[in-house]
Design a protein around this motif. Structure first.
Motif, PDB file in Angstrom:
ATOM      1  N   TRP A 180       0.861  -1.172   0.000  1.00  0.00           N
ATOM      2  CA  TRP A 180       0.000   0.000   0.000  1.00  0.00           C
ATOM      3  C   TRP A 180       0.906   1.233   0.000  1.00  0.00           C
ATOM      4  O   TRP A 180       1.796   1.367   0.842  1.00  0.00           O
ATOM      5  CB  TRP A 180      -0.927   0.051   1.207  1.00  0.00           C
ATOM      6  CG  TRP A 180      -2.167  -0.756   1.040  1.00  0.00           C
ATOM      7  CD1 TRP A 180      -2.415  -2.011   1.513  1.00  0.00           C
ATOM      8  CD2 TRP A 180      -3.358  -0.372   0.338  1.00  0.00           C
ATOM      9  NE1 TRP A 180      -3.670  -2.428   1.153  1.00  0.00           N
ATOM     10  CE2 TRP A 180      -4.278  -1.441   0.433  1.00  0.00           C
ATOM     11  CE3 TRP A 180      -3.744   0.790  -0.355  1.00  0.00           C
ATOM     12  CZ2 TRP A 180      -5.547  -1.394  -0.143  1.00  0.00           C
ATOM     13  CZ3 TRP A 180      -5.001   0.831  -0.921  1.00  0.00           C
ATOM     14  CH2 TRP A 180      -5.889  -0.248  -0.816  1.00  0.00           C
ATOM     15  N   LEU A 229       2.643   0.258   3.675  1.00  0.00           N
ATOM     16  CA  LEU A 229       2.702  -1.113   4.187  1.00  0.00           C
ATOM     17  C   LEU A 229       3.181  -2.051   3.089  1.00  0.00           C
ATOM     18  O   LEU A 229       2.953  -1.791   1.915  1.00  0.00           O
ATOM     19  CB  LEU A 229       1.318  -1.611   4.596  1.00  0.00           C
ATOM     20  CG  LEU A 229       0.580  -0.998   5.765  1.00  0.00           C
ATOM     21  CD1 LEU A 229      -0.823  -1.607   5.818  1.00  0.00           C
ATOM     22  CD2 LEU A 229       1.325  -1.302   7.059  1.00  0.00           C
ATOM     23  N   LYS A 230       3.761  -3.175   3.513  1.00  0.00           N
ATOM     24  CA  LYS A 230       4.016  -4.241   2.550  1.00  0.00           C
ATOM     25  C   LYS A 230       3.770  -5.585   3.214  1.00  0.00           C
ATOM     26  O   LYS A 230       3.935  -5.728   4.434  1.00  0.00           O
ATOM     27  CB  LYS A 230       5.436  -4.175   2.002  1.00  0.00           C
ATOM     28  CG  LYS A 230       6.532  -4.272   3.030  1.00  0.00           C
ATOM     29  CD  LYS A 230       7.890  -4.138   2.360  1.00  0.00           C
ATOM     30  CE  LYS A 230       9.012  -4.146   3.390  1.00  0.00           C
ATOM     31  NZ  LYS A 230      10.344  -3.981   2.747  1.00  0.00           N
ATOM     32  N   SER A 231       3.398  -6.556   2.424  1.00  0.00           N
ATOM     33  CA  SER A 231       3.088  -7.879   2.972  1.00  0.00           C
ATOM     34  C   SER A 231       4.379  -8.601   3.315  1.00  0.00           C
ATOM     35  O   SER A 231       5.428  -8.353   2.724  1.00  0.00           O
ATOM     36  CB  SER A 231       2.270  -8.695   1.971  1.00  0.00           C
ATOM     37  OG  SER A 231       3.002  -8.902   0.779  1.00  0.00           O
ATOM     38  N   ARG A 285       0.989  -9.701  10.000  1.00  0.00           N
ATOM     39  CA  ARG A 285       0.180  -8.580   9.556  1.00  0.00           C
ATOM     40  C   ARG A 285       0.991  -7.290   9.671  1.00  0.00           C
ATOM     41  O   ARG A 285       1.374  -6.890  10.759  1.00  0.00           O
ATOM     42  CB  ARG A 285      -1.073  -8.494  10.423  1.00  0.00           C
ATOM     43  CG  ARG A 285      -2.094  -7.502   9.897  1.00  0.00           C
ATOM     44  CD  ARG A 285      -3.320  -7.458  10.786  1.00  0.00           C
ATOM     45  NE  ARG A 285      -3.110  -6.615  11.955  1.00  0.00           N
ATOM     46  CZ  ARG A 285      -4.101  -6.217  12.749  1.00  0.00           C
ATOM     47  NH1 ARG A 285      -5.335  -6.604  12.509  1.00  0.00           N
ATOM     48  NH2 ARG A 285      -3.848  -5.456  13.797  1.00  0.00           N
ATOM     49  N   PRO A 286       1.246  -6.629   8.545  1.00  0.00           N
ATOM     50  CA  PRO A 286       2.015  -5.380   8.620  1.00  0.00           C
ATOM     51  C   PRO A 286       1.157  -4.254   9.178  1.00  0.00           C
ATOM     52  O   PRO A 286      -0.048  -4.182   8.923  1.00  0.00           O
ATOM     53  CB  PRO A 286       2.383  -5.111   7.153  1.00  0.00           C
ATOM     54  CG  PRO A 286       1.311  -5.785   6.374  1.00  0.00           C
ATOM     55  CD  PRO A 286       0.886  -6.978   7.156  1.00  0.00           C
ATOM     56  N   GLU A 287       1.790  -3.387   9.970  1.00  0.00           N
ATOM     57  CA  GLU A 287       1.095  -2.235  10.523  1.00  0.00           C
ATOM     58  C   GLU A 287       1.984  -1.010  10.450  1.00  0.00           C
ATOM     59  O   GLU A 287       3.205  -1.107  10.588  1.00  0.00           O
ATOM     60  CB  GLU A 287       0.740  -2.496  12.003  1.00  0.00           C
ATOM     61  CG  GLU A 287      -0.242  -3.623  12.210  1.00  0.00           C
ATOM     62  CD  GLU A 287      -0.784  -3.661  13.632  1.00  0.00           C
ATOM     63  OE1 GLU A 287      -1.111  -4.767  14.095  1.00  0.00           O
ATOM     64  OE2 GLU A 287      -0.872  -2.608  14.267  1.00  0.00           O
ATOM     65  N   HIS A 288       1.358   0.146  10.229  1.00  0.00           N
ATOM     66  CA  HIS A 288       2.114   1.410  10.193  1.00  0.00           C
ATOM     67  C   HIS A 288       1.137   2.558  10.352  1.00  0.00           C
ATOM     68  O   HIS A 288       0.121   2.604   9.651  1.00  0.00           O
ATOM     69  CB  HIS A 288       2.876   1.533   8.871  1.00  0.00           C
ATOM     70  CG  HIS A 288       3.778   2.716   8.807  1.00  0.00           C
ATOM     71  ND1 HIS A 288       4.830   2.907   9.675  1.00  0.00           N
ATOM     72  CD2 HIS A 288       3.792   3.780   7.970  1.00  0.00           C
ATOM     73  CE1 HIS A 288       5.436   4.024   9.379  1.00  0.00           C
ATOM     74  NE2 HIS A 288       4.831   4.580   8.342  1.00  0.00           N
ATOM     75  N   HIS A 334      -3.365  -1.188   8.965  1.00  0.00           N
ATOM     76  CA  HIS A 334      -2.908  -2.561   8.826  1.00  0.00           C
ATOM     77  C   HIS A 334      -3.599  -3.200   7.629  1.00  0.00           C
ATOM     78  O   HIS A 334      -4.616  -2.700   7.122  1.00  0.00           O
ATOM     79  CB  HIS A 334      -3.170  -3.377  10.096  1.00  0.00           C
ATOM     80  CG  HIS A 334      -4.605  -3.493  10.469  1.00  0.00           C
ATOM     81  ND1 HIS A 334      -5.239  -2.614  11.324  1.00  0.00           N
ATOM     82  CD2 HIS A 334      -5.543  -4.397  10.113  1.00  0.00           C
ATOM     83  CE1 HIS A 334      -6.500  -2.964  11.462  1.00  0.00           C
ATOM     84  NE2 HIS A 334      -6.712  -4.042  10.743  1.00  0.00           N
ATOM     85  N   LEU A 371      -6.930  -2.552   3.107  1.00  0.00           N
ATOM     86  CA  LEU A 371      -6.288  -1.642   4.063  1.00  0.00           C
ATOM     87  C   LEU A 371      -7.315  -1.223   5.103  1.00  0.00           C
ATOM     88  O   LEU A 371      -8.427  -0.810   4.749  1.00  0.00           O
ATOM     89  CB  LEU A 371      -5.742  -0.412   3.343  1.00  0.00           C
ATOM     90  CG  LEU A 371      -4.991   0.599   4.202  1.00  0.00           C
ATOM     91  CD1 LEU A 371      -3.689  -0.001   4.723  1.00  0.00           C
ATOM     92  CD2 LEU A 371      -4.714   1.871   3.396  1.00  0.00           C
ATOM     93  N   LYS A 424      -8.081   0.688   9.155  1.00  0.00           N
ATOM     94  CA  LYS A 424      -7.661   1.495  10.294  1.00  0.00           C
ATOM     95  C   LYS A 424      -8.880   1.642  11.192  1.00  0.00           C
ATOM     96  O   LYS A 424      -9.982   1.856  10.693  1.00  0.00           O
ATOM     97  CB  LYS A 424      -7.146   2.868   9.860  1.00  0.00           C
ATOM     98  CG  LYS A 424      -6.560   3.695  10.997  1.00  0.00           C
ATOM     99  CD  LYS A 424      -5.953   4.998  10.489  1.00  0.00           C
ATOM    100  CE  LYS A 424      -5.318   5.761  11.650  1.00  0.00           C
ATOM    101  NZ  LYS A 424      -4.722   7.050  11.214  1.00  0.00           N
TER     102      LYS A 424
END
Lengths: 112, 113
Positions: B35, B48-50, B56-59, B63, B75, B77
Motif C-alpha cells: 500500500w 505497508l508491505k506484505s 500482519r504489517p502495521e504502520h 494494517h 487496508l 484502520k
C-alpha cells in the motif's frame, strides 16, 4: 530513509521543444522507473529500466520518449518533441531488487 | 497476467470512524503486496508491505492482511484522522513481472470533521 531526487522541480516549455527530466536514484539501486500523473488523476506507469535497457514500457511511452542512464549518472526521461498532452507531473522511482520502490518528489512539466 | 483492482475511486467518511479500502489482485506466482499513500502535491510513499511469513504489517495505525484464498489485501484502520486524507494505491510485485510493480487505480480517501 533512502531518497530519490528529481531535477528540476518545475519546467515550463513551448510545445515542440525538447525537455529532459533528471532523476538521481538511490545510490545502490538497480531498477529505475518513470510514472506520469496528470493533475487530479491516478499515477500511470511509463517505463522501467535495468542494466542499461528498457525492460517494459506502457502505451503512454510514445516514440517521442526515451530513457537512459549514461555511466551511472542521472536516470533521464527525454521528450522530443513535446506535445500539450505531455503536461503532467513525472515521478521517478528506484528499487534495489525490483520490489519496493522509492519515489522522487516529481517534476511538474507544463507544455504551452 | 498480474493486475490490481481497487473498486472504490472515492471514500468519504467522518473522523473517528473505521477505514477499509478494498484491494484484490491477480497474480501468476506468489506476489508481494504493497500500500502506497500519496498526499496532495507529494510523491507516493510506502505505507505497508506484505510479509512472506504472513505477519500482519502495521504502520501509522493502518494494517492489512494478505488473504491468498480471496486474493485480497484490504487496508484498514480503526479510527480515521483528518490527516489520513490522501490517495491510496494498492500495488503488487511478482516473480517474472519484469521487476515492475503493478499499481491499482487508487482510492481517494476524504476524512471530514
Amino acid at each position: 530513509g533512502p531518497k530519490v531526487l528529481q531535477i528540476p522541480s518545475h519546467q515550463i516549455i513551448d510545445m515542440g521543444q525538447m525537455v529532459t527530466l533528471n532523476c538521481d536514484p538511490v545510490s545502490n539501486h538497480l531498477y529505475f522507473y518513470w510514472y506520469k500523473q496528470i493533475l487530479g488523476q491516478q499515477m500511470e506507469f511509463l517505463v522501467n529500466f535495468y542494466n542499461g535497457k528498457v525492460m517494459e514500457k506502457s502505451k503512454l511511452f510514445k516514440d517521442q520518449f526515451s530513457v537512459e542512464r549514461p555511466d551511472g549518472s542521472y536516470f533521464t526521461l527525454k521528450i522530443q518533441p513535446t506535445a500539450l498532452e505531455d503536461s503532467a507531473v513525472y515521478f521517478c522511482a528506484s528499487s534495489l531488487l525490483g520490489a519496493e520502490q522509492f519515489f522522487g518528489p516529481g517534476t511538474r512539466l507544463t507544455v504551452l | 497476467g498480474d493486475s490490481v483492482t481497487q473498486t472504490e475511486g472515492l471514500v468519504t467518511l467522518t473522523e473517528g470512524l473505521p477505514v477499509m479500502l478494498n484491494c484484490t489482485y491477480q497474480s501468476t506466482y506468489s506476489p508481494f503486496l504493497f500500500w502506497y499513500v500519496q498526499h496532495l502535491n507529494e510523491a507516493p510513499k510506502l505505507l505497508l508491505k506484505s510479509f512472506t511469513d504472513n505477519k500482519r504489517p502495521e504502520h501509522q495505525g493502518f494494517h492489512a492482511t494478505l488473504h491468498k484464498s480471496s486474493s485480497s489485501f484490504h487496508l484498514q484502520k480503526s479510527s480515521a484522522q483528518l490527516s489520513d486524507s490522501a490517495l491510496y494505491y494498492c500495488a503488487l510485485s511478482d516473480i517474472g513481472s519484469n521487476n515492475r510493480i503493478f499499481f491499482g487505480d487508487g482510492t481517494q480517501l476524504v476524512v471530514k470533521p
